[in-house]
Scaffold this motif. Sequence first.
Motif, PDB file in Angstrom:
ATOM      1  N   UNK A 203      83.429 -27.102 -36.876  1.00 51.30           N
ATOM      2  CA  UNK A 203      82.716 -27.944 -37.834  1.00 51.30           C
ATOM      3  C   UNK A 203      81.631 -27.147 -38.551  1.00 51.30           C
ATOM      4  N   UNK A 204      80.920 -26.303 -37.824  1.00 47.44           N
ATOM      5  CA  UNK A 204      79.872 -25.494 -38.442  1.00 47.44           C
ATOM      6  C   UNK A 204      80.461 -24.458 -39.406  1.00 47.44           C
ATOM      7  N   UNK A 205      81.674 -23.995 -39.121  1.00 43.53           N
ATOM      8  CA  UNK A 205      82.348 -23.084 -40.058  1.00 43.53           C
ATOM      9  C   UNK A 205      82.642 -23.781 -41.371  1.00 43.53           C
ATOM     10  N   UNK A 206      83.087 -25.042 -41.288  1.00 39.96           N
ATOM     11  CA  UNK A 206      83.356 -25.825 -42.502  1.00 39.96           C
ATOM     12  C   UNK A 206      82.060 -26.057 -43.279  1.00 39.96           C
ATOM     13  N   UNK A 207      80.992 -26.388 -42.557  1.00 41.29           N
ATOM     14  CA  UNK A 207      79.687 -26.591 -43.199  1.00 41.29           C
ATOM     15  C   UNK A 207      79.229 -25.313 -43.886  1.00 41.29           C
ATOM     16  N   UNK A 208      79.402 -24.174 -43.209  1.00 45.16           N
ATOM     17  CA  UNK A 208      79.012 -22.888 -43.793  1.00 45.16           C
ATOM     18  C   UNK A 208      79.822 -22.584 -45.043  1.00 45.16           C
ATOM     19  N   UNK A 209      81.115 -22.900 -44.999  1.00 35.86           N
ATOM     20  CA  UNK A 209      81.980 -22.652 -46.167  1.00 35.86           C
ATOM     21  C   UNK A 209      81.503 -23.466 -47.373  1.00 35.86           C
ATOM     22  N   UNK A 210      81.197 -24.734 -47.144  1.00 34.29           N
ATOM     23  CA  UNK A 210      80.728 -25.601 -48.233  1.00 34.29           C
ATOM     24  C   UNK A 210      79.378 -25.120 -48.751  1.00 34.29           C
ATOM     25  N   UNK A 211      78.477 -24.765 -47.849  1.00 34.36           N
ATOM     26  CA  UNK A 211      77.141 -24.314 -48.250  1.00 34.36           C
ATOM     27  C   UNK A 211      77.221 -23.024 -49.062  1.00 34.36           C
ATOM     28  N   UNK A 212      78.068 -22.099 -48.639  1.00 36.36           N
ATOM     29  CA  UNK A 212      78.227 -20.844 -49.382  1.00 36.36           C
ATOM     30  C   UNK A 212      78.802 -21.109 -50.758  1.00 36.36           C
ATOM     31  N   UNK A 213      79.780 -22.003 -50.842  1.00 32.47           N
ATOM     32  CA  UNK A 213      80.389 -22.347 -52.139  1.00 32.47           C
ATOM     33  C   UNK A 213      79.346 -22.917 -53.096  1.00 32.47           C
ATOM     34  N   UNK A 214      78.505 -23.804 -52.582  1.00 35.57           N
ATOM     35  CA  UNK A 214      77.455 -24.392 -53.419  1.00 35.57           C
ATOM     36  C   UNK A 214      76.453 -23.334 -53.850  1.00 35.57           C
ATOM     37  N   UNK A 215      76.090 -22.427 -52.948  1.00 31.89           N
ATOM     38  CA  UNK A 215      75.125 -21.374 -53.291  1.00 31.89           C
ATOM     39  C   UNK A 215      75.691 -20.435 -54.354  1.00 31.89           C
ATOM     40  N   UNK A 216      76.967 -20.061 -54.216  1.00 30.04           N
ATOM     41  CA  UNK A 216      77.590 -19.170 -55.206  1.00 30.04           C
ATOM     42  C   UNK A 216      77.667 -19.851 -56.570  1.00 30.04           C
ATOM     43  N   UNK A 217      78.027 -21.142 -56.583  1.00 31.66           N
ATOM     44  CA  UNK A 217      78.095 -21.877 -57.850  1.00 31.66           C
ATOM     45  C   UNK A 217      76.723 -21.944 -58.518  1.00 31.66           C
ATOM     46  N   UNK A 218      75.681 -22.191 -57.721  1.00 34.54           N
ATOM     47  CA  UNK A 218      74.325 -22.258 -58.273  1.00 34.54           C
ATOM     48  C   UNK A 218      73.893 -20.912 -58.841  1.00 34.54           C
ATOM     49  N   UNK A 219      74.124 -19.845 -58.080  1.00 36.15           N
ATOM     50  CA  UNK A 219      73.728 -18.504 -58.540  1.00 36.15           C
ATOM     51  C   UNK A 219      74.491 -18.120 -59.796  1.00 36.15           C
ATOM     52  N   UNK A 220      75.792 -18.419 -59.817  1.00 37.61           N
ATOM     53  CA  UNK A 220      76.613 -18.096 -60.989  1.00 37.61           C
ATOM     54  C   UNK A 220      76.115 -18.829 -62.228  1.00 37.61           C
ATOM     55  N   UNK A 221      75.837 -20.124 -62.072  1.00 37.17           N
ATOM     56  CA  UNK A 221      75.323 -20.897 -63.212  1.00 37.17           C
ATOM     57  C   UNK A 221      73.967 -20.404 -63.668  1.00 37.17           C
TER      58      UNK A 221
END
Length: 286
Positions: A203-221
């Motif tokens: 479950x924590x791996x899934x949470x980490x995956x989602x959090x990383x995706x959101x962080x990358x999207x924010x940084x890219x934008x």
Amino acid sequence: MFGKLCKYEFKSIVRTLVPIYLAVIAVSILNAFVGIGSLFTDYLNDLGFVSSLLGLIRGISIFVYFGVMVALSVLTLIVIIQRFYKGLLCDEGYLMFTLPVKPWQLIAAKGTAAFVMSLASGLTAIISIVILILGSVGPADFFKAITSPYVWDSIGRVLSEVPSWPLLLLELILMVIISGMIQLYHMYFSMALGHLSSSHRIMMSVVAYIAISMAVSFISGFLMIIASVTPFTRSLLDLLNTMPAAENITYVFHFAFIYSIIFNGIQLAVFFFGTERILSKRLNLE
């Protein structure tokens, strides 16, 4: 040693995925034969039973085709995740980390094998689509279309207007490779982070995956917004506006590909070395 690690990974993955590859091709060939049979619909309409039977077979074969295509995608993803998680983060990790190799070699071997087999899955899907097209239009019309002088003349005309197309092609290939590797190491890094937890690691791996995706999207934008207001970007846009249309588009593609390669390359480095650091310094197989 790295080659032996890759060989071991390929053997493990191939045993699982080759049967589904064969199933996809077999079902595609079945659909192609049914499609070729449908080209004779006018004649079969005089044979009501045969026509109805062909329609039933066609419906079933299409349903089975979509089923095996979904299975191909899901099984490829599951095998890739399983080979990393069970191979390095579970009991098998005790054996793997006793080998005379560096952790980065283990991670690189997993990623290399997974990427190649992902390409193999994609190639299998493309081959199946080509087979379906052969069945729907007929082999004669298909080969007539792809060997048409008009098609090749059009391609030659486009390439002649873009002298730098070999460089564009190289940039595109690099971008595809790096983008594909990012998806793999994004998952690997997320599993490594989730493994730091003392419980509920999946479950924590899934949470980490989602959090990383959101962080990358924010940084890219954020970077896109910053880049859009810099003097360099404005000067570049002014320069592009003074160029002929074909040359303008070419430079836009060059800029887009290079930006993607650099940005994605940084992400890949962070994911790869982040995973390596966790497995080297914080690995807990308990």
